[in-house]
Design an enzyme around this catalytic site. Structure first.
Site, PDB file in Angstrom:
ATOM      1  N   ARG A   1      -1.328 -15.368   2.408  1.00  0.00           N
ATOM      2  CA  ARG A   1      -2.418 -15.038   3.800  1.00  0.00           C
ATOM      3  C   ARG A   1      -1.652 -15.392   5.141  1.00  0.00           C
ATOM      4  O   ARG A   1      -1.750 -14.433   5.442  1.00  0.00           O
ATOM      5  CB  ARG A   1      -3.316 -15.877   3.614  1.00  0.00           C
ATOM      6  CG  ARG A   1      -4.207 -15.967   2.149  1.00  0.00           C
ATOM      7  CD  ARG A   1      -4.698 -14.177   1.937  1.00  0.00           C
ATOM      8  NE  ARG A   1      -5.585 -13.882   3.037  1.00  0.00           N
ATOM      9  CZ  ARG A   1      -6.404 -12.584   3.049  1.00  0.00           C
ATOM     10  NH1 ARG A   1      -6.777 -11.520   2.095  1.00  0.00           N
ATOM     11  NH2 ARG A   1      -7.702 -12.695   4.052  1.00  0.00           N
TER      12      ARG A   1
ATOM     13  N   LYS B   1       0.421  -0.693  -0.207  1.00  0.00           N
ATOM     14  CA  LYS B   1      -0.099   0.108  -0.572  1.00  0.00           C
ATOM     15  C   LYS B   1       0.684   1.554   0.070  1.00  0.00           C
ATOM     16  O   LYS B   1       2.140   1.184   0.252  1.00  0.00           O
ATOM     17  CB  LYS B   1      -1.069  -0.031   1.466  1.00  0.00           C
ATOM     18  CG  LYS B   1      -2.284  -1.280   0.950  1.00  0.00           C
ATOM     19  CD  LYS B   1      -2.466  -1.171   1.991  1.00  0.00           C
ATOM     20  CE  LYS B   1      -3.901  -2.546   1.949  1.00  0.00           C
ATOM     21  NZ  LYS B   1      -4.548  -2.634   3.337  1.00  0.00           N
TER      22      LYS B   1
ATOM     23  N   HIS C   1      -2.138  -5.938   0.814  1.00  0.00           N
ATOM     24  CA  HIS C   1      -3.099  -6.641   0.647  1.00  0.00           C
ATOM     25  C   HIS C   1      -2.960  -8.285  -0.023  1.00  0.00           C
ATOM     26  O   HIS C   1      -1.999  -8.259  -0.477  1.00  0.00           O
ATOM     27  CB  HIS C   1      -3.590  -5.713  -0.381  1.00  0.00           C
ATOM     28  CG  HIS C   1      -5.343  -6.848  -0.518  1.00  0.00           C
ATOM     29  ND1 HIS C   1      -6.297  -7.425  -0.058  1.00  0.00           N
ATOM     30  CD2 HIS C   1      -5.852  -7.208  -1.944  1.00  0.00           C
ATOM     31  CE1 HIS C   1      -7.254  -7.275  -0.662  1.00  0.00           C
ATOM     32  NE2 HIS C   1      -6.603  -7.030  -2.278  1.00  0.00           N
TER      33      HIS C   1
ATOM     34  N   PHE D   1     -17.651   0.946   4.300  1.00  0.00           N
ATOM     35  CA  PHE D   1     -16.054   1.258   3.772  1.00  0.00           C
ATOM     36  C   PHE D   1     -15.311   1.469   2.528  1.00  0.00           C
ATOM     37  O   PHE D   1     -13.954   1.993   2.881  1.00  0.00           O
ATOM     38  CB  PHE D   1     -14.918   0.714   5.195  1.00  0.00           C
ATOM     39  CG  PHE D   1     -14.815  -0.833   5.135  1.00  0.00           C
ATOM     40  CD1 PHE D   1     -14.103  -1.856   4.272  1.00  0.00           C
ATOM     41  CD2 PHE D   1     -15.819  -2.005   5.164  1.00  0.00           C
ATOM     42  CE1 PHE D   1     -13.846  -2.646   3.623  1.00  0.00           C
ATOM     43  CE2 PHE D   1     -16.430  -2.822   4.890  1.00  0.00           C
ATOM     44  CZ  PHE D   1     -14.413  -3.734   4.234  1.00  0.00           C
TER      45      PHE D   1
ATOM     46  N   ARG E   1       2.039  -7.445   8.545  1.00  0.00           N
ATOM     47  CA  ARG E   1       1.011  -6.767   9.172  1.00  0.00           C
ATOM     48  C   ARG E   1       1.121  -6.142  10.553  1.00  0.00           C
ATOM     49  O   ARG E   1       1.061  -4.833  10.783  1.00  0.00           O
ATOM     50  CB  ARG E   1      -0.001  -7.431   9.173  1.00  0.00           C
ATOM     51  CG  ARG E   1      -1.146  -6.884   7.949  1.00  0.00           C
ATOM     52  CD  ARG E   1      -2.447  -7.576   7.571  1.00  0.00           C
ATOM     53  NE  ARG E   1      -2.868  -7.321   5.670  1.00  0.00           N
ATOM     54  CZ  ARG E   1      -3.421  -7.990   5.003  1.00  0.00           C
ATOM     55  NH1 ARG E   1      -4.412  -9.207   6.584  1.00  0.00           N
ATOM     56  NH2 ARG E   1      -4.189  -7.578   4.152  1.00  0.00           N
TER      57      ARG E   1
ATOM     58  N   ASN F   1      -2.783  -1.052   6.849  1.00  0.00           N
ATOM     59  CA  ASN F   1      -2.342  -2.262   7.474  1.00  0.00           C
ATOM     60  C   ASN F   1      -1.631  -2.898   6.771  1.00  0.00           C
ATOM     61  O   ASN F   1      -0.615  -4.209   6.510  1.00  0.00           O
ATOM     62  CB  ASN F   1      -3.120  -3.441   7.798  1.00  0.00           C
ATOM     63  CG  ASN F   1      -4.448  -4.052   6.751  1.00  0.00           C
ATOM     64  OD1 ASN F   1      -3.613  -3.381   5.098  1.00  0.00           O
ATOM     65  ND2 ASN F   1      -4.997  -4.603   6.799  1.00  0.00           N
TER      66      ASN F   1
END
Length: 590
Positions: free
Chosen positions: A530, A455, A563, A502, A550, A560
């Protein structure tokens, strides 16, 4: 302490030219283990040498030596060799050489030569006129050029550009480079920063379309290769005859061929010239200026010297069902202690066809049917292991396929340690070659791809740390590009939450700057990614998965850090939308 003393007494240490010259004064046979400083002598052969020393009991005729190639001028041609080399000196003349830790061959060679020395001493035979293997003098006019190239190695840097990567031409380009005799010393995959592009392509900065080119080069993943000219290696010497004179003659002739052939060859094309002739230069840019190459190696590979000496090799290893059930933890502990890293592992019940393929070397034995029955009776443990020079080290560690041979030549091997009474075979399996390893890993661990996103709030330094974690976890970064995710692009990744309250907060967060979007590939990629990134909430991640990405880099639920796709279908949908040219090799995963 007693063991260490015994080992020193077995093999004299030669680590200088003066000690080498002194060693050549030995009478009788001297067996020399030529080793590199970074890996040490071949421990796997020391048991055999000790056995021969005790059985033959010929202290005046038989000597064992370890010689460090890095510090002995005479051994310069053997520097940077990745496999053990054994030289045989008779009264100061090097008359034979064996490549690799081939215990049966070395054993027979020593016995034959010692028996000859006994007969000569007893007057029962005349000493054969051996051809001495002459090493190239590094100061000689006819050999200096060849040797100087190996000492002061010249490198080129090649950049496989984003369009070639996204169209999957990078593998083809690398294969052509290797086929032409060049050596890819090290490589990396990255999205260039604007400054890196300007530095590397400074010579064309005056061209009118340079700014567009900078945008293109920063738009996606590139491959960076450090390439050397390499040397054409001769095939391994196959010694099927036990006659020392014949063997020595063949080795001497092979050695002369290795020394003289390069001097008669036409000078090889430069890498750039070769790529142009192959019509692939438009996909791959080359820098061959020595000063610039050294500068860029320091920039892209600051630890290049150490990394170059590390030949990390991936292999497939397998614990057969009985061993897996009874001694799994013991074997895994040894694997860890020997410096291997387990990249992937899975339990698998082999089909009859799979078992027959893995046990092909035993197909003519009486117990083959019983072996196949046991191999298919329960789960085996398949492992992907990686280590510096992993293939050779695993072979030496587990020993030969037969317990009988292992007891005779490598009694300290895992084959002997974990032998089972019901079958006289090695309970551990390992890939026979790097090519076989690649095929076997692809078969037992079929690759799967997932989409990963770093991110906007992740800093450049944090990006580098996360990319390092990704590589250490065994992922291959198949595609990568930096992009500002507007509402349209974000929808390709976050389609399942478009209607959530959101979602606008997510879009606002993504609009703060460019994100790094990647395709990560490995077996079980979706689930493993994951697991690596951890729970969505960073505080929860710190509690439940403190080593996750994270937990280390997340600030909040929105920020966080990363993704990941939730399942295989979502991963392939997102990848196809973002990387339209991406054609998955295994779209259905596992």
């Amino acid at each position: 302490m007693a063991g260490k003393k015994r080992e020193i007494q077995l093999q004299a240490v030669v680590n200088s030219q003066s000690l080498w010259d002194e060693m050549l004064q030995n009478k009788g046979l001297t067996v020399i283990d030529v080793y590199q400083a970074w890996c040490g002598p071949c421990k796997a052969m020391q048991t055999l040498f000790r056995k021969l020393k005790n059985e033959l009991n010929e202290d005046e005729l038989l000597h064992f030596v370890v010689a460090e190639a890095d510090n002995i001028v005479t051994l310069q041609p053997f520097r940077d060799q990745c496999e053990p080399i054994f030289l045989f000196s008779v009264n100061g003349k090097i008359i034979a050489k064996i490549n690799g830790a081939n215990a049966p061959l070395v054993n027979q060679k020593i016995i034959n030569l010692v028996n000859e020395e006994k007969k000569i001493a007893a007057g029962e035979m005349v000493r054969p006129q051996y051809h001495e293997i002459v090493f190239v003098d590094p100061d000689a006019d006819d050999g200096g050029e060849v040797l100087n190239e190996s000492v002061n190695q010249l490198y080129s840097i090649a950049i496989i550009k984003p369009d070639a990567v996204i169209n999957r031409k990078s593998l083809e380009i690398k294969q052509k480079i290797i086929k032409a005799g060049f050596v890819i010393e090290i490589e990396d995959k990255r999205v260039f920063t604007e400054q890196q592009v300007r530095d590397f392509y400074h010579r064309i900065a005056h061209q009118p379309d340079f700014e567009d080119f900078v945008l293109f080069m920063t738009s996606g993943l590139s491959h960076i290769l450090v390439i050397s000219q390499g040397n054409e290696e001769q095939p391994a010497l196959g010694e099927t005859e036990s006659d020392p004179e014949t063997e020595a003659k063949e080795i001497y002739e092979d050695h002369l061929a290795m020394v003289t052939t390069p001097m008669m060859r036409k000078k090889r094309d430069s890498l750039e010239e070769y790529l142009e002739r192959q019509h692939i230069s438009q996909f791959c840019d080359v820098e061959e200026n020595i000063t610039d190459v050294n500068c860029f190696i320091d920039m892209f590979f600051p630890d290049f010297k150490n990394m170059k000496n590390l030949k990390l090799e991936k292999i497939l290893a397998l614990l057969r069902p009985a061993l897996f059930q009874e001694k799994k933890e013991d074997v895994l502990k040894i694997i860890e202690d020997e410096g291997f890293k387990i990249l992937m592992q899975r339990q698998i019940v082999l089909s009859e066809e799979e078992a027959q393929t893995l046990c092909k070397e035993y197909e003519n034995e009486d117990y083959f049917g019983n072996l196949i029955e046991k191999m298919t009776s329960g789960p085996s443990l398949a492992l992907v292991l990686v280590r510096d020079h992993g293939l050779q080290h695993w072979k030496e560690l587990i020993g030969p396929g037969s317990v009988e041979k292992a007891k005779e030549y490598l009694p300290e091997s895992l084959c002997v340690r974990f032998a089972m009474e019901d079958l006289p075979i090695n309970q551990l399996y390992g890939s026979d070659s790097l090519e076989a390893a690649e095929r076997e890993i692809q078969y037992f661990f079929p690759p799967q791809s997932t989409l990963a996103l770093l991110k906007p709030h992740v800093t450049q330094e944090q990006r580098e740390e996360i990319l390092k974690l990704i590589r250490e976890a065994g992922f291959e970064i198949t595609q990568m590009k930096e992009m500002l995710l507007n509402e349209e692009e974000a929808g390709k990744i976050y389609s399942k939450i478009k209607g959530k309250d959101f979602y606008q907060d997510v879009l606002e967060m993504l609009s703060e700057g460019p994100s790094l979007v990647m395709v990560l590939t490995k077996w079980n990629a979706v689930s493993d990614w994951r697991q690596l990134i951890g729970p969505v909430e960073p505080d929860e991640a710190k509690l439940l998965s403190p080593d996750s990405i994270r937990a280390k880099f997340g600030r909040s639920v929105l920020k966080n850090a990363v993704h990941g796709s939730s399942n295989t279908y979502e991963a392939m949908e997102s990848i196809t939308r973002i990387f339209e040219e991406f054609g998955p090799e295994n779209p259905e995963g596992n």
